[in-house]
Design a protein around this motif. Structure first.
Motif, mmCIF file in Angstrom:
data_model
loop_
_atom_site.group_PDB
_atom_site.id
_atom_site.type_symbol
_atom_site.label_atom_id
_atom_site.label_comp_id
_atom_site.label_asym_id
_atom_site.label_seq_id
_atom_site.Cartn_x
_atom_site.Cartn_y
_atom_site.Cartn_z
ATOM 1 N N TRP A 5 -16.276 -1.385 16.385
ATOM 2 C CA TRP A 5 -15.327 -1.061 17.444
ATOM 3 C C TRP A 5 -15.372 0.414 17.801
ATOM 4 O O TRP A 5 -16.425 0.947 18.086
ATOM 5 C CB TRP A 5 -13.922 -1.547 17.111
ATOM 6 C CG TRP A 5 -13.848 -3.039 17.038
ATOM 7 C CD1 TRP A 5 -13.554 -3.782 15.933
ATOM 8 C CD2 TRP A 5 -14.099 -3.995 18.083
ATOM 9 N NE1 TRP A 5 -13.612 -5.133 16.221
ATOM 10 C CE2 TRP A 5 -13.938 -5.291 17.531
ATOM 11 C CE3 TRP A 5 -14.460 -3.897 19.419
ATOM 12 C CZ2 TRP A 5 -14.107 -6.459 18.277
ATOM 13 C CZ3 TRP A 5 -14.624 -5.059 20.159
ATOM 14 C CH2 TRP A 5 -14.435 -6.306 19.577
ATOM 15 N N GLY A 6 -14.273 1.107 17.785
ATOM 16 C CA GLY A 6 -14.235 2.500 18.219
ATOM 17 C C GLY A 6 -14.875 3.476 17.260
ATOM 18 O O GLY A 6 -15.178 4.604 17.625
ATOM 19 N N ASP A 7 -15.102 3.062 16.007
ATOM 20 C CA ASP A 7 -15.676 3.982 15.028
ATOM 21 C C ASP A 7 -17.162 4.230 15.245
ATOM 22 O O ASP A 7 -17.656 5.318 14.976
ATOM 23 C CB ASP A 7 -15.447 3.463 13.601
ATOM 24 C CG ASP A 7 -13.982 3.487 13.211
ATOM 25 O OD1 ASP A 7 -13.220 4.266 13.809
ATOM 26 O OD2 ASP A 7 -13.604 2.717 12.316
ATOM 27 N N SER A 8 -17.897 3.215 15.661
ATOM 28 C CA SER A 8 -19.328 3.396 15.925
ATOM 29 C C SER A 8 -19.784 2.380 16.960
ATOM 30 O O SER A 8 -19.686 1.179 16.740
ATOM 31 C CB SER A 8 -20.151 3.264 14.642
ATOM 32 O OG SER A 8 -19.996 2.000 14.063
ATOM 33 N N ASN A 9 -20.225 2.884 18.077
ATOM 34 C CA ASN A 9 -20.723 2.078 19.185
ATOM 35 C C ASN A 9 -22.035 2.688 19.658
ATOM 36 O O ASN A 9 -22.406 3.767 19.236
ATOM 37 C CB ASN A 9 -19.737 2.099 20.365
ATOM 38 C CG ASN A 9 -18.365 1.629 19.971
ATOM 39 O OD1 ASN A 9 -18.214 0.581 19.379
ATOM 40 N ND2 ASN A 9 -17.354 2.423 20.285
ATOM 41 N N GLN A 11 -23.844 3.816 23.261
ATOM 42 C CA GLN A 11 -23.632 4.014 24.696
ATOM 43 C C GLN A 11 -24.951 4.327 25.378
ATOM 44 O O GLN A 11 -25.736 5.128 24.878
ATOM 45 C CB GLN A 11 -22.677 5.177 24.942
ATOM 46 C CG GLN A 11 -21.250 4.878 24.570
ATOM 47 C CD GLN A 11 -20.299 5.919 25.126
ATOM 48 O OE1 GLN A 11 -20.437 6.344 26.269
ATOM 49 N NE2 GLN A 11 -19.319 6.317 24.333
ATOM 50 N N THR A 43 -19.048 -3.304 27.319
ATOM 51 C CA THR A 43 -18.041 -2.851 28.267
ATOM 52 C C THR A 43 -18.486 -1.523 28.899
ATOM 53 O O THR A 43 -19.588 -1.063 28.651
ATOM 54 C CB THR A 43 -16.669 -2.746 27.554
ATOM 55 O OG1 THR A 43 -15.642 -2.531 28.516
ATOM 56 C CG2 THR A 43 -16.657 -1.677 26.486
ATOM 57 N N GLN A 45 -17.525 2.706 29.892
ATOM 58 C CA GLN A 45 -17.145 3.868 29.093
ATOM 59 C C GLN A 45 -15.671 3.944 28.751
ATOM 60 O O GLN A 45 -15.312 4.453 27.695
ATOM 61 C CB GLN A 45 -17.605 5.165 29.764
ATOM 62 C CG GLN A 45 -16.914 5.511 31.062
ATOM 63 C CD GLN A 45 -17.428 4.738 32.263
ATOM 64 O OE1 GLN A 45 -18.448 4.063 32.179
ATOM 65 N NE2 GLN A 45 -16.736 4.834 33.379
ATOM 66 N N ASP A 46 -14.796 3.468 29.601
ATOM 67 C CA ASP A 46 -13.372 3.526 29.273
ATOM 68 C C ASP A 46 -12.811 2.151 28.890
ATOM 69 O O ASP A 46 -11.603 1.983 28.818
ATOM 70 C CB ASP A 46 -12.570 4.172 30.403
ATOM 71 C CG ASP A 46 -12.671 3.417 31.716
ATOM 72 O OD1 ASP A 46 -13.274 2.329 31.752
ATOM 73 O OD2 ASP A 46 -12.144 3.926 32.724
ATOM 74 N N TRP A 47 -13.699 1.207 28.647
ATOM 75 C CA TRP A 47 -13.354 -0.137 28.163
ATOM 76 C C TRP A 47 -12.476 -0.905 29.164
ATOM 77 O O TRP A 47 -11.744 -1.807 28.803
ATOM 78 C CB TRP A 47 -12.676 -0.090 26.794
ATOM 79 C CG TRP A 47 -13.509 0.486 25.692
ATOM 80 C CD1 TRP A 47 -14.298 1.590 25.737
ATOM 81 C CD2 TRP A 47 -13.650 -0.019 24.368
ATOM 82 N NE1 TRP A 47 -14.918 1.805 24.530
ATOM 83 C CE2 TRP A 47 -14.524 0.835 23.665
ATOM 84 C CE3 TRP A 47 -13.108 -1.110 23.704
ATOM 85 C CZ2 TRP A 47 -14.871 0.628 22.346
ATOM 86 C CZ3 TRP A 47 -13.452 -1.306 22.378
ATOM 87 C CH2 TRP A 47 -14.324 -0.444 21.713
ATOM 88 N N VAL A 84 -21.238 0.454 27.061
ATOM 89 C CA VAL A 84 -20.903 0.588 25.655
ATOM 90 C C VAL A 84 -21.121 -0.750 24.960
ATOM 91 O O VAL A 84 -20.537 -1.761 25.352
ATOM 92 C CB VAL A 84 -19.433 1.033 25.471
ATOM 93 C CG1 VAL A 84 -19.073 1.139 23.990
ATOM 94 C CG2 VAL A 84 -19.174 2.351 26.188
ATOM 95 N N THR A 86 -20.340 -2.685 21.739
ATOM 96 C CA THR A 86 -19.352 -2.568 20.680
ATOM 97 C C THR A 86 -19.135 -3.929 20.017
ATOM 98 O O THR A 86 -19.874 -4.865 20.255
ATOM 99 C CB THR A 86 -18.036 -1.955 21.231
ATOM 100 O OG1 THR A 86 -17.166 -1.672 20.139
ATOM 101 C CG2 THR A 86 -17.366 -2.846 22.255
#
Length: 98
Positions: A5-9, A11, A43, A45-47, A84, A86
């Motif tokens: 999730w937000g810890d490692s994606n 891009q 998704t 960049q800003d989800w 992204v 994720t």
């Protein structure tokens, strides 16, 4: 990269994707890692706009990789930003286009 999730994606910028034409297929290749669950989402960049809505149980239904068509909606979602990759519970090993 282990996806968490937000810890490692991962891009890819709009510039990185400039050579991908509408209608081409993006292939995400991965390996499952030890995790409570396994999910994939692609998704922007800003989800705020999904290229691929969350796919659960990829370990069962898509154990080796996932493919999706890069549509006009995908291109619009990325815009000037990025795509992204994720989710949770897998190690992304390759992104390719066919």
């Amino acid at each position: 990269t282990d996806i968490n999730w937000g810890d490692s994606n991962v891009q890819l910028s709009a510039e990185d994707l400039a050579g991908v034409a509408e209608g081409q297929t993006i292939v995400l290749t991965y390996q499952m890692i030890e995790a409570d669950y396994h999910a994939l989402r692609v998704t922007n960049q800003d989800w705020s706009s999904d290229l691929v809505k969350q796919v659960d149980e990829i370990n069962v239904n898509y154990p080796d990789g996932y493919e999706f068509v890069y549509t006009a909606d995908c291109i619009a979602a990325v815009g000037e930003g990025s795509m992204v990759v994720t989710g949770f519970g897998y190690k992304l090993t390759k992104i390719s286009v066919k």
